[in-house]
Design an enzyme around this catalytic site. Structure first.
Site, mmCIF file in Angstrom:
data_model
loop_
_atom_site.group_PDB
_atom_site.id
_atom_site.type_symbol
_atom_site.label_atom_id
_atom_site.label_comp_id
_atom_site.label_asym_id
_atom_site.label_seq_id
_atom_site.Cartn_x
_atom_site.Cartn_y
_atom_site.Cartn_z
ATOM 1 N N GLY A 1 -66.936 9.876 -4.905
ATOM 2 C CA GLY A 1 -66.640 9.468 -3.403
ATOM 3 C C GLY A 1 -66.231 10.750 -2.698
ATOM 4 O O GLY A 1 -65.895 10.572 -1.380
ATOM 5 N N GLU B 1 -65.753 11.169 -11.241
ATOM 6 C CA GLU B 1 -67.127 11.149 -11.208
ATOM 7 C C GLU B 1 -67.773 11.548 -9.760
ATOM 8 O O GLU B 1 -68.514 10.916 -8.953
ATOM 9 C CB GLU B 1 -67.794 9.507 -11.208
ATOM 10 C CG GLU B 1 -67.418 8.918 -12.459
ATOM 11 C CD GLU B 1 -67.832 7.540 -12.820
ATOM 12 O OE1 GLU B 1 -68.315 6.776 -11.712
ATOM 13 O OE2 GLU B 1 -67.934 6.837 -13.872
ATOM 14 N N GLY C 1 -70.229 13.316 -7.240
ATOM 15 C CA GLY C 1 -71.724 13.607 -7.082
ATOM 16 C C GLY C 1 -71.916 14.524 -6.124
ATOM 17 O O GLY C 1 -72.144 15.586 -6.183
ATOM 18 N N ARG D 1 -80.735 10.055 5.098
ATOM 19 C CA ARG D 1 -79.619 9.815 5.780
ATOM 20 C C ARG D 1 -79.061 9.719 7.048
ATOM 21 O O ARG D 1 -78.273 8.686 7.532
ATOM 22 C CB ARG D 1 -78.452 10.830 5.074
ATOM 23 C CG ARG D 1 -78.580 11.011 3.336
ATOM 24 C CD ARG D 1 -77.490 11.723 2.643
ATOM 25 N NE ARG D 1 -76.319 11.236 2.922
ATOM 26 C CZ ARG D 1 -75.417 11.387 3.703
ATOM 27 N NH1 ARG D 1 -75.570 12.374 4.565
ATOM 28 N NH2 ARG D 1 -74.225 10.832 3.821
ATOM 29 N N CYS E 1 -94.055 7.867 11.434
ATOM 30 C CA CYS E 1 -94.375 6.958 12.283
ATOM 31 C C CYS E 1 -93.205 5.974 12.749
ATOM 32 O O CYS E 1 -93.383 4.737 12.661
ATOM 33 C CB CYS E 1 -95.786 6.086 12.229
ATOM 34 S SG CYS E 1 -97.003 7.163 11.648
#
Ligand SMILES: Cc1ncc(COP(=O)(O)O)c(C=O)c1O
Ligand SMILES: N[C@@H](CCCC[NH3+])C(=O)O
EC number: 4.1.1.20
Length: 445
Positions: A260, A302, A304, A341, A372
């Site tokens: 995070g 962890e 990422g 995102r 579209c």
């Protein structure tokens, strides 16, 4: 070896901060290199849109984590971006790997990633995925719900033990957007400490001879900018360790705090300070363990996004420019299919034009994709050259995490290739998806 252009540009880099990878250099005539490779040459050679990943940058972030948290297990969260090259770099840098699907496990397996260094996650792991994880000998499986326990135990061969962690809900709200806050009571992940679920899970795991309970896990959310929520998570998890010791008579040796950690997406934004995170977590671990008369547990984190996010850029080519009222739209050949995102979380990105000098000043524009949907906006209100025109190349910063991994084929747009750059060399590591790929899957008629 540094090419002449890179040497020339190195002088222009001094003082650069913000979202670009460590090896990114910009020059006054629109030159731009990453890993000493010209981005316009990549656009010409591999086409656009294209993801570019800076190997040295990604590796340096792995090393920074190992240095900041000596003794801790650093497990790269593959959901941010995984392909065989990235998995190999992670393995070579001595990190562990967090996978959350059979697909991610298949990539790990393809590069012979050591099973013991794999942590398997998921709130709805299928029996098939559990079977694959056990067969590969993953080091830890993180149990998310009660139903999983007997299902998992039934798959462990006689005489074997599978180490497991329990994912608990720490009741902490943190993260840049409601959709990526995963530590509160009202969301789908983990076992509740309030309803007795954690106690039931401990009892059930202890009753299974094939399972070995080694610790607790939590993941509070994503794009978290300060260390404080992590210190609170440590306190909460250590409290739970003490409760489990008192109720079940076992002292669990491991705590996994999830990931995070925030990165910078735009100039002026700062990511989570790794040194501050390390200090706050260490202090909380030592203090709260002492307060509950527990040995200090072994720590896993962890990350990422903080490993792969800043290492990536995306190249686009401008297709059309039009003005509607006060608004100028710059339409490019990618969009929400290669970067969902902005439309999912309102995420804001940095874009700039490369490949020619800007002699026209700048103006605020809206960079849109070719899909579209009116919501297919890559960047709102970014400053681009006032004369930006079809054929120009744009580069978007900090797109190395949750772009390729969340890409879709909407409008049957093929997913872009991934080009790895390092030390003056560019190589294709994931090829572009072509219409033939769609036709190969489409077995109808
Ligand atoms: C269990 C778990 N670990 C680690 C991560 C990695 O998160 P980030 O990329 O924000 O570091 C995630 C995703 O948010 C996750 O769900
Ligand atoms: N996909 C999210 C992060 C969620 C990570 C998985 N728990 C993002 O792009 O920010």
């Amino acid at each position: 070896m540094m090419c002449a252009l890179t040497q020339e540009l190195a002088a222009t880099r001094a003082g650069t901060t913000g979202p670009w990878s460590n090896t990114t250099l910009f020059g006054p005539r629109g030159e731009a290199t990453v890993g000493s490779v010209s981005l316009t040459e990549i656009a010409d050679r591999f086409g656009t849109p294209a993801y570019v990943v800076d190997e040295a940058d990604l590796r340096s972030r792995c090393r920074a984590y190992r240095q900041a948290l000596p003794g801790a297990t650093i497990a790269y969260a593959g959901k941010a971006f995984l392909c065989r090259s990235v998995a190999s770099w992670i393995r070579e840098e001595g990190l562990s790997l967090d996978v959350c699907s059979g697909g991610e496990l298949a990539i790990a397996r393809a590069v012979g990633f050591p099973g013991e260094r794999i942590i398997f996650h998921g709130n709805a792991k299928t029996p098939h995925e559990l079977q694959d994880a056990i067969a590969y000998g993953v080091g830890r499986i993180v149990v998310d719900n009660l139903a999983e326990i007997t299902r998992l135990a039934a798959l462990v061969p006689l005489g074997h033990h599978q180490k497991v962690l329990l994912r608990v809900i720490p009741d902490i709200e943190a993260g840049a957007h409601p959709a990526i806050r995963t530590g509160g009571q009202g969301q789908k992940f983990g076992l509740s400490t309030l309803s007795g679920e954690v106690d039931s899970a401990v009892a059930r795991v202890l009753a299974q001879p094939g399972l070995r309970l080694v610790g607790l896990h939590c993941h509070i959310g994503s794009q978290i900018t300060t260390a404080q929520p992590y210190a609170r998570a440590v306190r909460m998890l250590v409290e739970q360790l003490a409760r489990i010791r008192d109720a079940h008579g076992i002292t669990l040796p491991e705590l996994d705090l999830g990931g995070g950690h925030a990165i910078s997406y735009r100039a002026g934004e700062s990511g989570l300070d790794l040194a501050k995170l390390a200090a706050a977590v260490r202090l909380a671990l030592v203090d709260w363990s002492a307060a509950f008369s527990l040995p200090v547990p072994a720590l896993t984190v962890e990350p990422g996004r903080a490993i792969s996010g800043p290492a990536g850029v995306t190249l686009y080519r401008v297709i059309a420019v039009k003005r509607h009222g006060a608004r100028t739209f710059v339409a490019v050949d990618g969009g929400m299919s290669d970067n969902p995102r902005p439309s999912l979380y309102g995420a804001r990105y940095t874009l700039r034009m490369i490949g020619r000098p800007n002699l026209a000043g700048t103006r605020p524009v809206t960079v849109v994709g070719h899909h579209c949907e009116a919501g297919d906006i890559l960047a709102e209100d970014v400053e681009l050259p006032a004369d930006v025109r079809p054929g120009d190349v744009l580069v978007a910063a900090a797109t190395g995490a949750y772009n390729h991994s969340m890409a879709s084929t909407y409008n049957l747009t093929g997913r872009p290739p991934v080009v790895a750059v390092d030390d003056g060399q560019a190589r294709l590591v994931v090829r572009r998806e072509e219409p033939e790929d769609f036709l190969r899957r489409d077995v109808g008629l």
